[in-house]
Design an enzyme around this catalytic site. Structure first.
Site, PDB file in Angstrom:
ATOM      1  N   GLY A  54      -4.866   0.161   1.654  1.00 21.12           N
ATOM      2  CA  GLY A  54      -4.760  -0.454   0.340  1.00 21.12           C
ATOM      3  C   GLY A  54      -3.690   0.235  -0.491  1.00 21.12           C
ATOM      4  O   GLY A  54      -3.425   1.422  -0.323  1.00 21.12           O
ATOM      5  N   SER A  55      -3.057  -0.506  -1.392  1.00 20.28           N
ATOM      6  CA  SER A  55      -2.121   0.105  -2.332  1.00 20.28           C
ATOM      7  C   SER A  55      -2.911   0.869  -3.393  1.00 20.28           C
ATOM      8  O   SER A  55      -4.135   0.790  -3.456  1.00 20.28           O
ATOM      9  CB  SER A  55      -1.251  -0.975  -2.982  1.00 20.28           C
ATOM     10  N   GLY A  56      -2.194   1.619  -4.233  1.00 20.98           N
ATOM     11  CA  GLY A  56      -2.842   2.384  -5.287  1.00 20.98           C
ATOM     12  C   GLY A  56      -2.964   3.859  -4.946  1.00 20.98           C
ATOM     13  O   GLY A  56      -3.442   4.650  -5.753  1.00 20.98           O
ATOM     14  N   HIS A  57      -2.497   4.225  -3.723  1.00 22.38           N
ATOM     15  CA  HIS A  57      -2.562   5.628  -3.299  1.00 22.38           C
ATOM     16  C   HIS A  57      -1.163   6.230  -3.161  1.00 22.38           C
ATOM     17  O   HIS A  57      -0.984   7.224  -2.463  1.00 22.38           O
ATOM     18  CB  HIS A  57      -3.286   5.741  -1.956  1.00 22.38           C
ATOM     19  N   LYS A 105      -6.788   5.254   8.213  1.00 20.55           N
ATOM     20  CA  LYS A 105      -7.821   5.982   7.472  1.00 20.55           C
ATOM     21  C   LYS A 105      -9.163   5.308   7.750  1.00 20.55           C
ATOM     22  O   LYS A 105      -9.253   4.084   7.849  1.00 20.55           O
ATOM     23  CB  LYS A 105      -7.514   5.975   5.966  1.00 20.55           C
ATOM     24  N   ASP A 110      -9.974  -1.350   7.159  1.00 24.84           N
ATOM     25  CA  ASP A 110      -8.728  -0.850   7.766  1.00 24.84           C
ATOM     26  C   ASP A 110      -8.872  -0.777   9.281  1.00 24.84           C
ATOM     27  O   ASP A 110      -7.983  -1.213  10.028  1.00 24.84           O
ATOM     28  CB  ASP A 110      -8.384   0.549   7.234  1.00 24.84           C
ATOM     29  N   HIS A 219     -11.194   5.702  -3.751  1.00 22.30           N
ATOM     30  CA  HIS A 219     -11.347   4.429  -4.460  1.00 22.30           C
ATOM     31  C   HIS A 219     -12.438   4.550  -5.505  1.00 22.30           C
ATOM     32  O   HIS A 219     -12.986   3.557  -5.971  1.00 22.30           O
ATOM     33  CB  HIS A 219     -11.708   3.311  -3.491  1.00 22.30           C
TER      34      HIS A 219
END
Lengths: 331, 331
Positions: A54-57, A105, A110, A219
């Site tokens: 996921g994006s945001g990391h 991860k 995922d 998250h």
């Protein structure tokens, strides 16, 4: 919600557009579906490395595409697994004829989506192996995970497996080295504040002005416990001792110490945590022989940090030291 | 106040301790008074570069000590000018016999204290010149400043003057190049949130949940105006057009574009701003030939960013591209 964004639905696309322009010497951004490759494309005869999530990391994962690290990265929507239809072309693009390693991860979505993409690649005649990173000692099973979560230890897996691939190791060897890093790395984090996913528009969880959460997920998944705000040295002790106990790092051993910012924490605070974590490692008779301090695996604007310790031997140290030339890691 | 600190009075000392340990291959931290030098000490025959200022803007300045950039940095207390008794020994330590350039951000206390330190160095027989950086176009005069404030353009001055010194230029030449960078660089910032100085324990200013401040200073000094939260592209236009108008960047010219995070802003948002700022530069017929995106001149955990544009010619481009090997900037 205050953010430097335009449309919540366009955050990932617009961010990738800027990222591709700013680092055009290193990476190429592909759209529809979104994935990022090295500017020069796959290197013939080299094992390809693909990661994503996921994006945001950020800078994980796209910031680690380049010489000595990843060949491709697949960013999903914010805090959402990338889909197989994006992972598959990234895998094809990363293939130099020597097979591809997926670095995943440990989140259920995922793992599933990378598996599906691996089957698609296999149907194209590309051999794919996978390593699932699960370094977070905070909790067994979690909101989106069976088993332990994968967090900042992923940076070490990507860097060291990347160096292995770059020096010409075959797929089985690169995969074995990635597994070896995963077996020897542990992490745990703390949140001082929550973060807000743009399309949600409100914080992922509530944390009042006087409490912090020990063992937070990247998250905002629940950790071990909430406690009142405490001095940095006490917080660092909770994180570092949990990591060291689980890793069983012993006297005479060498370690990489990574103090990772969650996105909203000043560098000065990360160095205060680093200093305290280092003391605890040394108190066990071990040595911090390599260090990394900064924002590497973030949770948007969350305030907090994680402590990661990787047990080093000569092989892992040499691979860690090997040249790397990516937007976010370079030496 | 939630921070990863122990004692507010020990923030700078403890952070410097961790910084010195994590980067022992590059820097040496001196205490009582606090200053940071290159690990190897001054290079005989090379002009020495010294900068400094209040802490809380990390990685500025200590993060830029190393090959191709600074020889020494002097961190004051948080948001407080370093004292002459710290700047003077840093100047002595940076002197390789070819004189020292002080790079000073334009704040009254900084300018005064660096001047006093220069007099002390002169009494020791060290020739000192100074460049005062004043790139912030937001306001003339400010809380702590007569004239314009010095902000993220300082990174460009330190990098380019550092490369000039490293290639063996004499003091007059290095100073002239630093002045040339300052004449050709402009910045403006925005705050989405305030930040909290540890020993104050509460935010430096109030900004409600629906407003942002255009033209903010890096210590939270007032900017041009407060406006309701707006899309990133609109905010970027306000900052970038003010910068470009003042700089007079014209068609056919080349520029470095630096989008700098204030400390608490996710990388993804900085790239959204970068993308919008780049479009505005290109709309004027100019080219973005060099880029830098990240946290370089921060204000603790403030959310927001600044846009910096430097007019480039062949000389400045070559010096920008020259090798740099510091904790926070490396290529």
């Amino acid at each position: 919600m205050k953010k430097l964004i335009n449309d919540p639905a366009r955050v990932v696309d617009e961010s990738l557009e800027g990222f591709g322009q700013a680092h055009a010497d290193l990476v190429a951004v592909h759209t529809d579906p979104n994935f990022v490759t090295r500017a020069g494309g796959a290197k013939p005869g080299k094992v390809g490395l693909v990661s994503g999530g996921g994006s945001g990391h950020e800078p994980l994962h796209a910031g680690f595409v380049g010489l000595g690290m990843l060949d491709a990265a697949v960013p999903g929507a914010v805090f959402t697994s990338p889909t197989p239809d994006a992972i598959a072309p990234a895998t094809t693009a990363a293939d130099g004829g020597a097979g591809v390693l997926h670095i995943v991860k440990n989140y259920t979505g995922d793992v599933l989506n990378f598996e599906t993409a691996a089957e698609l690649a296999d149907a194209e005649g590309i051999e794919v192996k996978a390593v699932v990173v699960n370094d977070d000692v905070a909790v067994e099973d979690s909101l989106y995970t069976a088993g332990r979560r994968g967090v900042a230890g992923t940076v070490a897996v990507e860097k060291i497996a990347g160096a292995s691939a770059e020096r010409g190791d075959d797929l089985a060897t690169v995969a074995a080295i990635a597994e070896k890093v995963n077996k020897n790395v542990r992490s745990m984090g703390v949140a001082l504040t929550a973060c807000t996913v743009p399309h949600a528009g409100k914080p992922s969880f509530d944390l009042d002005d006087t409490e912090i959460e020990i063992g937070i997920g990247i998250h905002g998944e629940p950790g071990r416990r909430r406690i009142p705000v405490a001095p940095a040295d006490e917080i660092t002790e909770m994180l570092t001792n949990a990591v060291l106990d689980d890793l069983g790092l012993g006297s005479g051993e060498q370690a990489l110490l990574l103090v990772n910012g969650m996105g909203g924490t000043p560098a000065s605070e990360l160095y205060i945590v680093y200093r305290a974590a280092r003391k605890l490692i040394e108190a066990r008779g071990a040595t911090v022989s390599r260090s990394l301090v900064g924002n590497y695996v973030t949770s948007l604007e969350m305030q907090g940090c994680s402590v990661t310790v990787l047990r080093l031997d000569d092989e892992l140290t040499a691979l860690w030291d090997a040249p790397v030339h990516t937007p976010a890691l370079r030496w």
